[in-house]
Scaffold this active site. Structure first.
Site, PDB file in Angstrom:
ATOM      1  CD  GLU A  35      -1.516  -2.471   1.570  1.00 19.35           C
ATOM      2  OE1 GLU A  35      -2.258  -3.458   1.376  1.00 19.35           O
ATOM      3  OE2 GLU A  35      -0.365  -2.567   2.076  1.00 19.35           O
TER       4      GLU A  35
ATOM      5  CG  HIS B 145     -12.135  -7.836   5.517  1.00 15.93           C
ATOM      6  ND1 HIS B 145     -11.300  -8.535   6.353  1.00 15.93           N
ATOM      7  CD2 HIS B 145     -11.712  -8.123   4.248  1.00 15.93           C
ATOM      8  CE1 HIS B 145     -10.426  -9.231   5.636  1.00 15.93           C
ATOM      9  NE2 HIS B 145     -10.650  -8.988   4.361  1.00 15.93           N
TER      10      HIS B 145
END
Length: 680
Positions: A410, A481
Site C-alpha cells: 500500500e 474488512h
C-alpha cells in the site's frame, strides 16, 4: 547519452578540475561554518555534515541535468545540491530558515535542500521514503518518453526501511530509469551498519533482483565517483532500467549537531576517518600530478572564503517568514463545480447504483483527461475491477499503461502516485489505496508525507492524487474488512476527505476530486455499492463541490448530522419519529468531512436547537467529536439540549453478525437517541 572515456587526474581538462575544486572548497567551508549559526542562535538547528561524502556528492550533482533529470537528495546532500547548481547563498538561506529559502521558505527542517522548479525535489525527513516517489517519477518518465533519469540519494542505513525494498523491487519490475545512490559511511546515527544489514555492502542485498544493475565505487574519490555516476546514467538511459550506486564513504564528524560521536567512536577511529578526507586527497593529487601549483589552489581557496562571506551577508539580510503565512498552501483551491454549484439537481432520470456511478464517472473522466491514471491491488484483470468491481472495464477501454495493477504494498502504491504527479502538473492519479480501508495503514507514512508536500514546499508542489478506499461495515467482514478510519485521517492538514451516501454524490464528488489539484481521500461505503437505497438519478457531468453539505430532509425540531451508511438509517429514524411523535427532523448529509460545511450545520442548529451527530465510526474520538465541538463553540447559546452522538462502540468490529450488530449503529439505536433528545 553517448558513452565517454573515463575521468582521471591525467586526462580530465584543467577547467573541469578547477571547477570541481572550487565547488568542493566552497561547499566544505559552508559545511564547517553551519554549526556556528546554531551557536550564535541564528539558525541551522539541524545540520548533518557531509564531510567524507564529498566525492560521490560532487558526482551526483555534476551528472544531474536540471529540467531534464529529477533529483531526490537526502538531508546530508549539501554538496549534491551545491554541485547541482544551488548557490552558496541558497544553501545558507535554507540553513537559517529564511523566507527566500528556495526549498521551503523556512517551513521544512534545515539541511533539506531543494529547488522544485529545477526538479530538485523537496523530500521528507522520513529518511528513504523518497525512493518510492522517485520510482513513481520513473514510471511517468517512461510513459511520457522523457529523456532524463531520476536520482534518489540516501544513507546506507535507511535502506533497512521496508519501503526502500519495495521501491527498488517496483522499479526493477517496472524497468524504470532510476539511480538509487547509497552513501555508505558505516553508521546510522550511532548504529553501525553490521546491525543494519546482512551483507557488508547493503547494495549486495539486492543481487537477485532482475533488471537491476549494481555499481560499487569509492565515494571518497572524485574520479571513481564521477565514473560510477556517469556509467549509471548511461546504463539507465540506454536500458531504461534501474541502477544502484553503492558509494563507500566516511563520516568525519558526528551524525548531526545533536549527536556526539565521541560517545560511540574511539579516538583511533575518529583520527582514521580524518585521514581519508576526500578534499585533502583531491588536493594532493592536483599537486602531485602537477595539474595545479600550491599558489593556484590557495587562490581558489581565498576566492571560496569570499564567496561564503558574501553569501553569509546576503542571507542574513533576507526576510524571515511571516507568522500569518502559516495558513498559505495548506491545501490548493479545488476545481470549482460551476455547473452544479450547490451540488444538487432535480432528481429526474433513471436511477443508477452507487457502484455504477463510480464506474461511469471514472470512465468519463478518463475520456476527458488523457493524463489520468488508475492503479491499485487487483483493479485491472480481465473483466474484474477490484474486489468490488468498481473499476471494471477500465483497462479494456483505456489500456494497460493507464490502468494497471499494483503490488500488495500500500505504501508503494501511494508513494509512486505522489511520484507520478511530480513529473507534470497535468497528471491526475487515482489509486485504490487498499482493497479495504482497514488495510491502508502501511501507507500512512507516505500519506502523511504527501499531505504536507504543498505546505512544506511553500506552494511549489502538490500531489494531484485521489485515493479511493472501500470503507465501513455491515457486510459481516470483521477485522480489516469493516473498520472506519476517517476519524484518524481527519487529523492531517492538507488532506480532503469525502464520504458520499448516495450515487449522485459519489459521482459528483469523484469528478471534483479527479479534476482538482491536491490530495483527496475518497471513502466509499461498500455496503451501499449495490444497495437500492443509495441509487439515484445522475445528471451528465454532475459535480459536487467540496465543503458543501446536502440537506436530505427538512425539519424544525431536531437536527441529525451524518454521512455514509448512517445517512440512510438516520432518514429512517427521522421518518419514524415523525410518524410516532409528530416531530420533524432535519437530516444533514455532510458528504465532505474536510473541508466541512460548518455554516449549514450551525444554521440548522439555530433553527432546531437540538442536534444529534451520527456516524458509523466509533463514538470515542470519531469525527463526530469534532462536529460536536464546533457546534458547542459556535452555537452553544442556541442549544436546548446536549449535543448527542451515536456511533460504534469503542471496540473493533467483530466478524460474527451478532457481534457486528452489537457494535455498529443501526436505525433502532439512532431512533432511541433521537427520541431521547427530542423529549429532552
Amino acid at each position: 547519452m553517448a558513452k565517454t572515456k573515463k575521468y582521471s587526474i591525467k586526462t580530465t581538462d584543467k577547467k573541469t578540475l578547477e571547477k570541481w575544486y572550487r565547488l568542493l572548497t566552497v561547499g566544505r567551508a559552508i559545511d564547517e561554518k553551519a554549526p556556528n549559526y546554531l551557536k550564535q542562535a541564528i539558525g541551522w538547528s539541524y545540520h548533518a555534515p557531509y564531510a567524507g561524502h564529498d566525492g560521490i556528492q560532487l558526482a551526483i550533482g555534476q551528472v544531474f541535468e536540471k529540467g531534464k533529470d529529477h533529483l531526490f537528495p537526502y538531508y546530508r546532500d549539501m554538496m549534491t545540491a551545491f554541485s547541482a547548481g544551488l548557490t552558496a547563498e541558497e544553501l545558507i538561506l535554507n540553513g537559517i530558515s529564511k523566507d527566500t529559502d528556495p526549498a521551503s521558505g523556512g517551513r521544512h527542517m534545515s539541511n533539506h535542500f531543494a529547488k522544485p522548479e529545477w526538479n530538485i525535489h523537496n523530500v521528507s525527513s522520513c529518511t528513504g521514503n523518497h525512493t518510492q516517489q522517485a520510482a513513481g517519477v520513473g514510471r511517468a518518465m517512461k510513459y511520457y518518453n522523457g529523456e532524463g533519469v531520476i536520482i534518489s540519494s540516501q544513507g546506507e542505513s535507511s535502506v533497512s526501511e521496508g519501503y526502500v525494498y519495495e521501491a527498488i523491487n517496483g522499479a526493477s519490475r517496472e524497468e524504470v530509469p532510476v539511480i538509487f545512490v547509497f552513501q555508505d559511511n558505516g553508521y546510522g546515527i550511532a548504529v553501525p551498519k553490521e546491525d543494519q544489514t546482512a551483507n557488508r555492502k547493503v547494495a549486495d542485498n539486492f543481487r537477485g533482483f532482475k533488471n537491476l544493475k549494481i555499481i560499487h565505487c569509492n565515494g571518497k574519490d572524485v574520479f571513481d565517483s564521477m565514473n560510477a555516476m556517469r556509467e549509471a546514467k548511461e546504463w539507465a538511459l540506454e536500458n531504461q532500467q534501474p541502477v544502484i550506486v553503492h558509494a563507500n564513504c566516511v563520516r568525519i564528524h558526528s551524525h548531526s549537531n545533536s549527536d556526539r560521536h565521541e560517545l560511540y567512536r574511539d579516538e583511533n577511529e575518529r583520527n582514521y576517518v580524518k585521514e581519508y578526507d576526500p578534499i585533502a586527497k583531491y588536493r594532493r593529487m592536483l599537486l602531485r600530478y602537477e595539474r595545479f601549483t600550491e599558489k593556484d589552489l590557495e587562490k581558489i581557496e581565498e576566492e571560496a572564503k569570499k564567496i561564503v562571506k558574501d553569501a553569509h551577508k546576503k542571507a542574513l539580510k533576507a526576510p524571515d517568514p511571516k507568522p500569518d503565512s502559516i495558513f498559505d498552501y495548506v491545501s490548493p483551491e479545488p476545481y470549482k463545480a460551476s455547473k452544479y454549484p450547490d451540488g444538487t439537481h432535480n432528481d429526474s432520470g433513471n436511477k443508477r447504483k452507487l457502484i455504477e456511478a463510480l464506474n461511469e464517472t471514472l470512465k468519463a473522466e478518463f475520456k476527458a483527461n488523457p493524463d489520468t491514471f488508475l492503479y491499485g491491488q487487483d483493479v485491472a484483470h480481465k473483466d474484474k475491477g477490484g474486489i468490488f468491481n468498481v473499476s471494471k472495464g477500465l483497462q479494456q477501454e483505456f489500456g494497460k499503461e493507464r490502468v494497471f495493477n499494483g503490488p500488495i504494498a500500500e505504501d508503494y502504491i501511494t508513494g509512486t502516485a505522489n511520484g507520478m504527479s511530480r513529473f507534470d502538473e497535468k497528471i491526475r492519479v487515482v489509486i485504490e489505496g487498499a482493497e479495504f480501508a482497514d488495510y491502508f495503514w502501511p501507507a500512512m507514512e507516505q500519506l502523511v508525507d504527501s499531505t504536507h508536500d504543498y505546505w512544506r514546499s511553500n506552494g511549489k508542489f502538490v500531489p494531484n492524487v485521489t485515493i479511493r478506499l472501500a470503507s465501513g461495515g455491515y457486510i459481516g467482514g470483521g477485522l480489516y474488512h469493516s473498520q472506519n478510519i476517517e476519524g484518524a485521517l481527519s487529523t492531517l492538514p492538507g488532506l480532503r476527505i469525502v464520504y458520499p451516501s448516495f450515487a449522485d454524490d459519489a459521482a459528483g464528488l469523484l469528478r471534483t476530486s479527479m479534476r482538482s489539484r491536491g490530495m483527496t481521500m475518497f471513502m466509499e461505503p461498500k455496503a451501499l455499492y449495490n444497495d437500492p437505497k443509495a441509487a439515484t438519478p445522475i445528471p451528465d457531468d454532475f459535480e459536487v463541490p467540496f465543503g458543501k453539505a446536502r440537506i436530505r430532509r427538512e425539519g424544525e425540531d431536531v437536527t441529525i448530522v451524518t454521512y455514509g451508511n448512517t445517512t440512510h438509517m438516520s432518514l429512517d429514524a427521522a421518518e419514524k419519529l415523525q410518524d410516532e411523535l409528530d416531530m420533524s427532523v432535519e437530516v444533514i448529509d455532510i458528504r465532505s468531512l474536510i473541508p466541512l460545511d460548518t455554516d449549514t450545520i450551525i444554521e440548522s442548529v439555530k433553527k432546531t436547537n437540538k442536534v444529534l451527530v451520527v456516524h458509523e465510526d466509533k463514538v470515542f474520538s470519531g469525527f463526530g467529536a469534532e462536529i460536536a465541538a464546533q457546534i458547542s463553540d459556535a452555537a452553544f447559546e442556541y442549544l436546548d439540549g446536549p449535543v448527542m452522538r451515536v456511533g460504534s462502540t469503542f471496540t473493533p468490529v467483530g466478524f460474527n453478525r451478532i457481534l457486528e450488530k452489537a457494535i455498529l449503529p443501526d436505525t433502532d439505536k439512532i431512533y432511541a437517541s433521537l427520541k431521547k433528545l427530542a423529549e429532552y
